[in-house]
Design a protein around this motif. Structure first.
Motif, mmCIF file in Angstrom:
data_model
loop_
_atom_site.group_PDB
_atom_site.id
_atom_site.type_symbol
_atom_site.label_atom_id
_atom_site.label_comp_id
_atom_site.label_asym_id
_atom_site.label_seq_id
_atom_site.Cartn_x
_atom_site.Cartn_y
_atom_site.Cartn_z
ATOM 1 N N GLN A 55 50.786 37.418 -5.045
ATOM 2 C CA GLN A 55 51.323 37.627 -3.833
ATOM 3 C C GLN A 55 53.349 37.498 -4.214
ATOM 4 O O GLN A 55 54.240 37.939 -4.033
ATOM 5 C CB GLN A 55 51.553 35.810 -3.121
ATOM 6 C CG GLN A 55 49.682 36.908 -1.797
ATOM 7 C CD GLN A 55 49.298 35.781 -0.964
ATOM 8 O OE1 GLN A 55 49.735 34.856 -1.195
ATOM 9 N NE2 GLN A 55 48.877 36.606 0.063
ATOM 10 N N ASN A 58 54.392 39.649 -5.873
ATOM 11 C CA ASN A 58 55.026 41.201 -4.886
ATOM 12 C C ASN A 58 53.884 42.549 -5.675
ATOM 13 O O ASN A 58 54.357 43.627 -5.913
ATOM 14 C CB ASN A 58 55.689 40.958 -4.509
ATOM 15 C CG ASN A 58 55.504 42.707 -3.288
ATOM 16 O OD1 ASN A 58 54.675 43.345 -2.567
ATOM 17 N ND2 ASN A 58 56.889 43.646 -3.135
ATOM 18 N N GLY A 61 53.386 45.519 -3.489
ATOM 19 C CA GLY A 61 54.452 46.639 -3.422
ATOM 20 C C GLY A 61 54.142 47.575 -4.366
ATOM 21 O O GLY A 61 54.967 48.853 -4.342
ATOM 22 N N SER A 275 63.776 43.404 0.559
ATOM 23 C CA SER A 275 62.843 42.984 1.515
ATOM 24 C C SER A 275 61.609 43.856 1.290
ATOM 25 O O SER A 275 60.881 42.793 1.727
ATOM 26 C CB SER A 275 62.972 44.241 2.784
ATOM 27 O OG SER A 275 64.444 44.630 3.921
ATOM 28 N N GLU A 276 61.626 44.133 0.378
ATOM 29 C CA GLU A 276 59.792 44.647 0.139
ATOM 30 C C GLU A 276 59.378 43.725 -0.908
ATOM 31 O O GLU A 276 58.463 43.052 -0.964
ATOM 32 C CB GLU A 276 60.189 45.533 -1.219
ATOM 33 C CG GLU A 276 58.859 46.280 -1.800
ATOM 34 C CD GLU A 276 57.892 46.536 -0.985
ATOM 35 O OE1 GLU A 276 56.446 45.711 -1.076
ATOM 36 O OE2 GLU A 276 57.389 46.762 0.225
ATOM 37 N N ARG A 279 58.070 40.994 0.837
ATOM 38 C CA ARG A 279 56.512 40.566 1.529
ATOM 39 C C ARG A 279 55.405 39.456 1.078
ATOM 40 O O ARG A 279 54.688 39.784 1.329
ATOM 41 C CB ARG A 279 56.047 42.019 0.915
ATOM 42 C CG ARG A 279 56.181 43.518 1.661
ATOM 43 C CD ARG A 279 55.534 44.324 1.645
ATOM 44 N NE ARG A 279 54.604 44.452 1.963
ATOM 45 C CZ ARG A 279 53.774 45.652 1.390
ATOM 46 N NH1 ARG A 279 54.326 46.883 0.677
ATOM 47 N NH2 ARG A 279 52.562 45.270 1.458
ATOM 48 N N GLN A 282 57.655 35.383 0.646
ATOM 49 C CA GLN A 282 57.407 34.270 1.955
ATOM 50 C C GLN A 282 56.111 33.781 1.917
ATOM 51 O O GLN A 282 55.882 32.637 2.621
ATOM 52 C CB GLN A 282 57.531 34.922 3.238
ATOM 53 C CG GLN A 282 56.291 36.231 3.133
ATOM 54 C CD GLN A 282 55.848 36.789 4.276
ATOM 55 O OE1 GLN A 282 55.940 36.308 4.534
ATOM 56 N NE2 GLN A 282 55.880 37.937 3.936
ATOM 57 N N TYR A 283 55.720 34.322 0.493
ATOM 58 C CA TYR A 283 53.573 33.188 0.629
ATOM 59 C C TYR A 283 54.087 31.650 -0.465
ATOM 60 O O TYR A 283 53.468 30.961 -0.523
ATOM 61 C CB TYR A 283 53.052 34.463 -0.158
ATOM 62 C CG TYR A 283 52.130 34.609 0.738
ATOM 63 C CD1 TYR A 283 51.849 34.738 2.194
ATOM 64 C CD2 TYR A 283 53.019 36.124 0.779
ATOM 65 C CE1 TYR A 283 51.235 35.458 3.126
ATOM 66 C CE2 TYR A 283 52.402 36.965 1.463
ATOM 67 C CZ TYR A 283 51.616 36.905 2.877
ATOM 68 O OH TYR A 283 50.973 37.810 4.122
ATOM 69 N N PRO A 371 63.065 41.818 6.954
ATOM 70 C CA PRO A 371 61.134 41.850 6.797
ATOM 71 C C PRO A 371 60.816 40.301 7.586
ATOM 72 O O PRO A 371 61.427 39.313 7.672
ATOM 73 C CB PRO A 371 61.690 41.348 5.591
ATOM 74 C CG PRO A 371 62.795 40.407 5.025
ATOM 75 C CD PRO A 371 63.570 41.444 6.008
ATOM 76 N N THR A 372 59.476 41.243 8.448
ATOM 77 C CA THR A 372 58.731 40.541 9.135
ATOM 78 C C THR A 372 57.983 39.375 7.893
ATOM 79 O O THR A 372 57.352 39.672 7.032
ATOM 80 C CB THR A 372 57.758 41.229 9.378
ATOM 81 O OG1 THR A 372 58.332 42.674 10.542
ATOM 82 C CG2 THR A 372 56.533 40.308 10.407
ATOM 83 N N THR A 373 57.504 38.193 8.406
ATOM 84 C CA THR A 373 57.421 36.909 6.962
ATOM 85 C C THR A 373 56.161 36.253 8.277
ATOM 86 O O THR A 373 56.920 36.414 9.894
ATOM 87 C CB THR A 373 58.434 36.234 6.804
ATOM 88 O OG1 THR A 373 59.130 35.778 7.707
ATOM 89 C CG2 THR A 373 59.618 36.879 5.716
#
Length: 424
Positions: A55, A58, A61, A275-276, A279, A282-283, A371-373
């Motif tokens: 994760q 990414n 991605g 932004s990619e 993804r 953020q973890y 980006p959505t997190t």
């Protein structure tokens, strides 16, 4: 005449010896480190660790095309050398990595080689992944063996001549790649600075974007993390050094951590390719994101200076001030400070003050969302102004925000706006 032939022959022999030496240097293997998997089996803890690392990096991605199964092959990375397609890395026996061993996986990540010994293109960031420990590569391998298999065959690379001649990679590698020291770290370091560096240089592969590259696509290690132009020709990855101009000098460790977890901070918001990347980033758990921030804040300033884009046209600046007040101030505020967790600050924003204005103009034209997190599931967005403002008005707005408050970055003209408007 004979002496000329002898000289020519000697030059040819020397040239062949140099070429052979470079080929050997570029094609050689780094040291093999024994697997950390007992009997080739992974515990649930190791698989969970592998999922976490996958994760953060990414991997999905690059290795997942739109509307295709996860990890079954990417949509394509366009570069000046052609388009690279990330392969299927699901456990499928024929088209994925189902027949790979843990040693094969180590070879790919650490040495940049496929199981058959062929050299991998550095669009796959093995220059960074080479820094991973054997324990970490084993964990990632173990997790990928648990994802659903897909029989999708990823497209072949579409490269220009002579870049489609894979054997030439040996010469490129001789110039730019050395496998990292093969140290199996089975126990994590207790030093936050060391852990942060391992994450930044390894699985997060930050240098792949944030380090400038030369005309042959090699990272300029002497300018490590000093910012670099992205392959799409639109975005510029800012410096991560301690410079106040274009770097993280004005950022606190808390600012860095907040951006990585939420996509925004007091100094701006994530846009473009980052932004990619977010993804996965953020973890990061609290310890790791803190360690990354500690490491990045330890980087000294590289002496980077702001490069003004040109003189400021007073008429254009006055027009931009009016446009900003009419369309921008409600969100970004009259003082350019924005609203935390909603609309990013423009005062001191690296995108606004950047050495390359392409990304800034693209945001003004096309708008978009941060980006959505997990921490920002419903981010605020910016409307597009491409069809609402003409080239002169966009140039005016950009000129104003680049030269107001604490910003002093020079003017932008209509020709520059028109160039960006016509980028595919």
């Amino acid at each position: 005449m004979k002496w000329l032939l002898r000289v020519f022959a000697a030059v040819v022999v020397i040239g062949l010896l140099v070429a052979a030496g470079m080929y050997w240097l570029g094609a050689r293997d780094g040291a093999m480190v024994a697997s950390t998997l007992p009997d080739g089996k992974a515990s649930a803890e190791v698989v969970a660790r592998g999922k976490y690392l996958t994760q953060i990096g990414n991997c999905v991605g690059c290795h997942t095309a739109v509307n295709k199964p996860a990890f079954s092959g990417g949509s394509g990375l366009k570069t000046e050398f052609g388009t690279f397609y990330a392969p299927n890395i699901t456990p499928d026996q024929q088209h994925g990595i189902g027949n790979w061993t843990a040693d094969d996986f180590w070879q790919a990540l650490h040495n940049g080689k496929a199981p058959d010994g062929s050299l991998l293109y550095p669009a796959f960031p093995y220059q960074s992944y080479s820094h991973l420990s054997r324990a970490d590569t084993d964990a990632i391998y173990s997790y990928l063996k648990t994802v659903p298999a897909s029989d999708r065959q990823a497209p072949a690379h579409e490269l220009q001549q002579p870049f489609n001649m894979r054997f030439l990679l040996a010469f490129w590698r001789a110039l730019y790649f050395r496998p990292a020291d093969a140290v199996a770290r089975t126990e994590p370091s207790q030093d936050a600075l060391v852990r942060g560096r391992q994450l930044v240089e390894g699985v997060a592969h930050c240098a792949e974007c944030h380090t400038p590259r030369d005309s042959m696509g090699g990272m300029e290690q002497s300018r490590f993390l000093q910012g670099g132009k992205m392959t799409d020709g639109i975005w510029f990855a800012p410096a991560l050094t301690g410079d106040t101009e274009g770097g993280l000098g004005a950022w606190s460790a808390e600012d860095i951590a907040q951006l990585l977890l939420t996509g925004s901070s007091a100094h701006g918001a994530v846009v473009g390719p980052m932004s990619e990347a977010l993804r996965g980033v953020q973890y990061l758990n609290q310890q790791d994101v803190s360690d990354i921030a500690v490491y990045l804040k330890s980087l000294p300033a590289a002496g980077l200076k702001a490069e003004r884009s040109g003189d400021v046209n007073d008429t254009l600046y006055a027009m931009g001030k009016k446009i900003y007040g009419q369309y921008c101030a409600a969100c970004h505020q009259a003082d350019g400070k924005g609203v935390q967790q909603a609309w990013p600050a423009l005062d001191g924003n690296s995108l606004v003050r950047g050495r390359d204005v392409t990304g800034l103009l693209r945001v003004i034209m096309d708008g978009g969302f941060t980006p959505t997190t997990a921490q920002t599931p419903q981010p605020y967005g910016m409307p597009p102004f491409r069809h609402f403002l003409n080239d002169q008005e966009i140039a005016a707005a950009a000129t104003y925000i680049r030269n107001t408050w604490g910003n002093d970055s020079g003017g932008i003209n209509q020709r520059e706006v028109n160039r960006v408007r016509n980028i595919d």
